[in-house]
Design an enzyme around this catalytic site. Structure first.
Site, mmCIF file in Angstrom:
data_model
loop_
_atom_site.group_PDB
_atom_site.id
_atom_site.type_symbol
_atom_site.label_atom_id
_atom_site.label_comp_id
_atom_site.label_asym_id
_atom_site.label_seq_id
_atom_site.Cartn_x
_atom_site.Cartn_y
_atom_site.Cartn_z
ATOM 1 N N LEU A 53 0.851 -1.186 0.000
ATOM 2 C CA LEU A 53 0.000 0.000 0.000
ATOM 3 C C LEU A 53 0.889 1.238 0.000
ATOM 4 O O LEU A 53 2.009 1.207 0.527
ATOM 5 C CB LEU A 53 -0.904 0.032 1.248
ATOM 6 C CG LEU A 53 -1.941 -1.084 1.392
ATOM 7 C CD1 LEU A 53 -2.682 -0.933 2.720
ATOM 8 C CD2 LEU A 53 -2.928 -1.074 0.226
ATOM 9 N N ASP A 54 0.382 2.336 -0.558
ATOM 10 C CA ASP A 54 1.106 3.605 -0.514
ATOM 11 C C ASP A 54 1.337 4.020 0.938
ATOM 12 O O ASP A 54 0.586 3.620 1.840
ATOM 13 C CB ASP A 54 0.311 4.710 -1.220
ATOM 14 C CG ASP A 54 0.181 4.485 -2.707
ATOM 15 O OD1 ASP A 54 0.974 3.692 -3.255
ATOM 16 O OD2 ASP A 54 -0.715 5.089 -3.322
ATOM 17 N N LYS A 55 2.339 4.835 1.151
ATOM 18 C CA LYS A 55 2.707 5.278 2.497
ATOM 19 C C LYS A 55 1.516 5.828 3.275
ATOM 20 O O LYS A 55 1.347 5.550 4.462
ATOM 21 C CB LYS A 55 3.808 6.330 2.406
ATOM 22 C CG LYS A 55 4.296 6.855 3.743
ATOM 23 C CD LYS A 55 5.435 7.849 3.563
ATOM 24 C CE LYS A 55 5.931 8.361 4.906
ATOM 25 N NZ LYS A 55 7.054 9.326 4.750
ATOM 26 N N THR A 97 -1.753 5.367 2.597
ATOM 27 C CA THR A 97 -2.964 4.547 2.502
ATOM 28 C C THR A 97 -2.958 3.574 3.674
ATOM 29 O O THR A 97 -1.926 2.979 3.984
ATOM 30 C CB THR A 97 -3.015 3.777 1.175
ATOM 31 O OG1 THR A 97 -3.068 4.716 0.088
ATOM 32 C CG2 THR A 97 -4.243 2.875 1.114
#
Length: 298
Positions: A139-141, A143
């Site tokens: 997951l993105d930082k 998210t």
């Protein structure tokens, strides 16, 4: 299906549905294990049936005990970091963790700490399990939500294949700018790098295939926001963020893709993971609670 763990060996009682199939068929057809890994199992005599080295072409019978050497000690691959994690599900094969905002899924350079992978390494160390940390997706930082990890190389290979074949369903919740006119839809647009920005992606004819399904959950007319549920057929970097921005509904808080800075991060949460356990056959549904304080999703 009965399972047990004895030292480095994983014990599995053969269920009726696998009666008469060979060990070779179990690994190649049922589990679709990589050929190189199967060869390694055979050469190292890492598979037993009823306590004896497996005869790979011999049919199995209901009630046979299959043993696989899976639980060898390994280097964690990352530095254990004493960070508390929210475990959603765990057994000897896999782990599902609820990632908070502001944390990378894994290190991007040697020696990096304070990532979810570092925290998982510490969690395993505290349990006395010296296993390499293997994330199945990321997951993105900024998210939040459910992230799946494998605890050994065999489960990593199977879960990775299941993800690529869309046998692992990931469901996200997002708050987007504006009120959606359509209650559901599919965004099928390829995504590539933006040549004018080091991290941003964009819809591009020369990009990789990317498909996002969305469904309207709730609208907030006073705030001009919509809550939607998204599922992915593909897993491109920033896929949901790029796709929703491309249809004029960027994520709230996602200033990189045109969202207004009404939150400290993009309002995106990996709410649920659903898949069939590769060894038990049990259907797992892992729901990640919201972590934001103050809350973003109401």
């Amino acid at each position: 299906m009965k399972m047990d763990k004895s030292d480095s060996w994983f014990d599995l009682k053969i269920p009726e549905k696998w009666d008469k199939i060979t060990v070779d068929q179990l690994f190649r057809q049922v589990w679709a294990a990589p050929k190189k890994m199967i060869h390694q199992f055979r050469m190292e005599k890492s598979v037993r049936v009823n306590g004896e080295n497996a005869r790979w072409e011999r049919p199995l019978q209901t009630g046979d005990f299959l043993q696989i050497a899976l639980f060898q000690e390994e280097d964690y691959g990352v530095l254990p970091d004493a960070i508390e994690i929210d475990v959603l599900y765990e057994d000897e094969h896999l782990l599902v963790v609820n990632k908070p905002a502001g944390m990378e899924t894994h290190p991007n350079e040697p020696g990096q700490s304070h990532t979810l992978a570092n925290a998982v390494a510490y969690h395993l160390k505290q349990k006395g399990e010296q296993r390499r940390v293997r994330h199945i997706h990321r997951l993105d930082k900024d998210t939040t939500g459910a992230v799946l990890f494998a605890k050994h190389a065999f489960s990593h290979a199977i879960l990775d294949r299941m993800l690529n074949e869309r046998d692992i369903k990931r469901t996200y919740l997002a708050l987007v700018q504006g009120i959606l006119k359509n209650r559901s839809g599919v965004i099928d647009q390829p995504i590539g790098r933006d040549r004018h920005h080091p991290t941003r992606r964009r819809v591009s004819k020369t990009g990789q295939n990317a498909v996002t399904h969305y469904k309207l959950v709730k609208t907030f007319p006073a705030k001009n926001l919509s809550m939607i549920e998204c599922t992915l057929d593909t897993g491109r970097t920033h896929q949901i963020r790029v796709h929703l921005s491309s249809i004029g509904h960027p994520l709230a808080g996602d200033v990189l893709y045109g969202g207004k800075p009404i939150f400290k991060r993009q309002a995106l949460h990996a709410r649920k993971l659903t898949f069939t356990h590769p060894f038990t056959g049990k259907k797992l549904e892992c729901i990640a609670p919201f972590l934001d304080e103050p809350p973003i999703f109401l």
